[in-house]
Design a protein around this motif. Sequence first.
Motif, PDB file in Angstrom:
ATOM      1  N   ASP A 192      43.850  43.565  35.475  1.00 26.79           N
ATOM      2  CA  ASP A 192      43.054  42.367  35.247  1.00 26.79           C
ATOM      3  C   ASP A 192      43.499  41.256  36.176  1.00 26.79           C
ATOM      4  N   LEU A 193      42.589  40.353  36.435  1.00 27.98           N
ATOM      5  CA  LEU A 193      42.830  39.155  37.228  1.00 27.98           C
ATOM      6  C   LEU A 193      42.247  38.005  36.426  1.00 27.98           C
ATOM      7  N   LEU A 194      43.095  37.068  36.054  1.00 25.58           N
ATOM      8  CA  LEU A 194      42.680  35.976  35.183  1.00 25.58           C
ATOM      9  C   LEU A 194      42.982  34.645  35.851  1.00 25.58           C
ATOM     10  N   ILE A 195      41.977  33.808  35.960  1.00 22.23           N
ATOM     11  CA  ILE A 195      42.143  32.488  36.557  1.00 22.23           C
ATOM     12  C   ILE A 195      41.704  31.455  35.527  1.00 22.23           C
ATOM     13  N   ASP A 196      42.532  30.426  35.339  1.00 18.48           N
ATOM     14  CA  ASP A 196      42.170  29.343  34.434  1.00 18.48           C
ATOM     15  C   ASP A 196      40.809  28.798  34.876  1.00 18.48           C
ATOM     16  N   PRO A 197      39.862  28.686  33.950  1.00 20.00           N
ATOM     17  CA  PRO A 197      38.509  28.219  34.322  1.00 20.00           C
ATOM     18  C   PRO A 197      38.498  26.885  35.058  1.00 20.00           C
ATOM     19  N   THR A 198      39.475  26.038  34.816  1.00 18.03           N
ATOM     20  CA  THR A 198      39.508  24.734  35.504  1.00 18.03           C
ATOM     21  C   THR A 198      40.006  24.853  36.941  1.00 18.03           C
ATOM     22  N   GLN A 199      40.502  26.032  37.320  1.00 22.60           N
ATOM     23  CA  GLN A 199      41.079  26.222  38.656  1.00 22.60           C
ATOM     24  C   GLN A 199      40.263  27.169  39.535  1.00 22.60           C
ATOM     25  N   LYS A 200      39.074  27.541  39.089  1.00 22.03           N
ATOM     26  CA  LYS A 200      38.247  28.472  39.863  1.00 22.03           C
ATOM     27  C   LYS A 200      37.752  27.816  41.148  1.00 22.03           C
ATOM     28  N   GLY A 201      37.524  28.638  42.147  1.00 13.29           N
ATOM     29  CA  GLY A 201      36.998  28.152  43.414  1.00 13.29           C
ATOM     30  C   GLY A 201      38.054  27.602  44.355  1.00 13.29           C
ATOM     31  N   LEU A 202      39.313  27.816  44.044  1.00  6.33           N
ATOM     32  CA  LEU A 202      40.393  27.286  44.877  1.00  6.33           C
ATOM     33  C   LEU A 202      41.079  28.356  45.714  1.00  6.33           C
ATOM     34  N   SER A 245      45.736  52.065  48.497  1.00 15.40           N
ATOM     35  CA  SER A 245      44.473  52.175  47.765  1.00 15.40           C
ATOM     36  C   SER A 245      44.659  51.596  46.364  1.00 15.40           C
ATOM     37  N   LEU A 246      43.583  51.032  45.864  1.00 14.74           N
ATOM     38  CA  LEU A 246      43.578  50.431  44.530  1.00 14.74           C
ATOM     39  C   LEU A 246      42.258  50.726  43.858  1.00 14.74           C
ATOM     40  N   GLN A 247      42.280  50.701  42.543  1.00 17.47           N
ATOM     41  CA  GLN A 247      41.042  50.796  41.786  1.00 17.47           C
ATOM     42  C   GLN A 247      41.090  49.766  40.670  1.00 17.47           C
ATOM     43  N   CYS A 248      39.920  49.434  40.176  1.00 19.49           N
ATOM     44  CA  CYS A 248      39.825  48.484  39.070  1.00 19.49           C
ATOM     45  C   CYS A 248      38.575  48.821  38.265  1.00 19.49           C
ATOM     46  N   ASP A 249      38.750  48.922  36.965  1.00 17.19           N
ATOM     47  CA  ASP A 249      37.628  49.107  36.055  1.00 17.19           C
ATOM     48  C   ASP A 249      37.416  47.792  35.320  1.00 17.19           C
ATOM     49  N   THR A 250      36.233  47.239  35.457  1.00 18.61           N
ATOM     50  CA  THR A 250      35.950  45.957  34.811  1.00 18.61           C
ATOM     51  C   THR A 250      34.473  45.832  34.483  1.00 18.61           C
ATOM     52  N   LYS A 251      34.193  45.169  33.399  1.00 21.36           N
ATOM     53  CA  LYS A 251      32.817  44.821  33.045  1.00 21.36           C
ATOM     54  C   LYS A 251      32.530  43.362  33.380  1.00 21.36           C
ATOM     55  N   SER A 252      33.544  42.651  33.845  1.00 24.49           N
ATOM     56  CA  SER A 252      33.410  41.238  34.183  1.00 24.49           C
ATOM     57  C   SER A 252      32.622  41.067  35.483  1.00 24.49           C
ATOM     58  N   ARG A 253      31.521  40.360  35.403  1.00 17.80           N
ATOM     59  CA  ARG A 253      30.733  40.098  36.619  1.00 17.80           C
ATOM     60  C   ARG A 253      31.528  39.271  37.608  1.00 17.80           C
ATOM     61  N   GLN A 254      32.285  38.329  37.083  1.00 17.07           N
ATOM     62  CA  GLN A 254      33.079  37.473  37.960  1.00 17.07           C
ATOM     63  C   GLN A 254      34.124  38.280  38.720  1.00 17.07           C
ATOM     64  N   LEU A 255      34.874  39.127  38.019  1.00 18.52           N
ATOM     65  CA  LEU A 255      35.882  39.946  38.694  1.00 18.52           C
ATOM     66  C   LEU A 255      35.215  40.934  39.644  1.00 18.52           C
ATOM     67  N   VAL A 272      31.981  52.058  43.289  1.00 24.74           N
ATOM     68  CA  VAL A 272      31.699  53.483  43.475  1.00 24.74           C
ATOM     69  C   VAL A 272      30.998  54.106  42.273  1.00 24.74           C
ATOM     70  N   SER A 273      31.079  53.472  41.118  1.00 22.32           N
ATOM     71  CA  SER A 273      30.322  53.889  39.943  1.00 22.32           C
ATOM     72  C   SER A 273      30.281  52.697  38.988  1.00 22.32           C
ATOM     73  N   THR A 274      29.559  52.823  37.918  1.00 26.11           N
ATOM     74  CA  THR A 274      29.395  51.702  37.001  1.00 26.11           C
ATOM     75  C   THR A 274      30.744  51.131  36.586  1.00 26.11           C
ATOM     76  N   ASN A 275      30.943  49.859  36.898  1.00 27.57           N
ATOM     77  CA  ASN A 275      32.142  49.110  36.523  1.00 27.57           C
ATOM     78  C   ASN A 275      33.435  49.650  37.130  1.00 27.57           C
ATOM     79  N   HIS A 276      33.340  50.498  38.155  1.00 27.18           N
ATOM     80  CA  HIS A 276      34.532  51.080  38.789  1.00 27.18           C
ATOM     81  C   HIS A 276      34.541  50.708  40.267  1.00 27.18           C
ATOM     82  N   PHE A 277      35.616  50.040  40.694  1.00 27.99           N
ATOM     83  CA  PHE A 277      35.742  49.546  42.058  1.00 27.99           C
ATOM     84  C   PHE A 277      36.962  50.147  42.716  1.00 27.99           C
ATOM     85  N   VAL A 278      36.826  50.443  44.017  1.00 26.05           N
ATOM     86  CA  VAL A 278      37.905  51.091  44.767  1.00 26.05           C
ATOM     87  C   VAL A 278      38.085  50.374  46.102  1.00 26.05           C
TER      88      VAL A 278
END
Length: 140
Positions: A80-90, A107-117, A129-135
């Motif tokens: 996961d990658l979490l950014i305080d909402p008040t600090q986005k865009g920096l 190589s890295l992969q990430c499974d997320t349903k977050s549109r922002q991430l 590469v597939s639904t909610n799966h990024f490589v």
Amino acid sequence: MSAEQYKIKSYSPKFAKKTVTVMRKVNQKIFGSLDNASFDDQVEHFKNVLAKKYDMRIVTSFNERTIYGVVIFDQNQILDLLIDPTQKGLGISDTLITIVKKLSKGSLQCDTKSRQLSTILMQNGFKNVSTNHFVWNQNN
């Protein structure tokens, strides 16, 4: 935000409460069955489960009083990658992903349903590469 205004640190237990506060602000589901648990239970889960299983980098204010963001990862995946909402865009998310890429084995992969991430990952060279799966592969 310039680099003089924040620090990037490896996780330390002294950051647990502040990191959980950011996670709760972002309303992430990283606590599993503890999503609706008390703050103290989530802090204990964070310190005793997540922090022992995964690596983390934390972006703090220069005086370390405020957590702006955290990335939770291992050599092969971003949990996961979490950014305080008040600090986005920096540029904090891009900085954290760059660090994780450098620490990975290419190589890295990430499974997320977050549109922002999902958007952040694609902006940083990950392929959906597939639904909610990024490589990401260093050689691509």
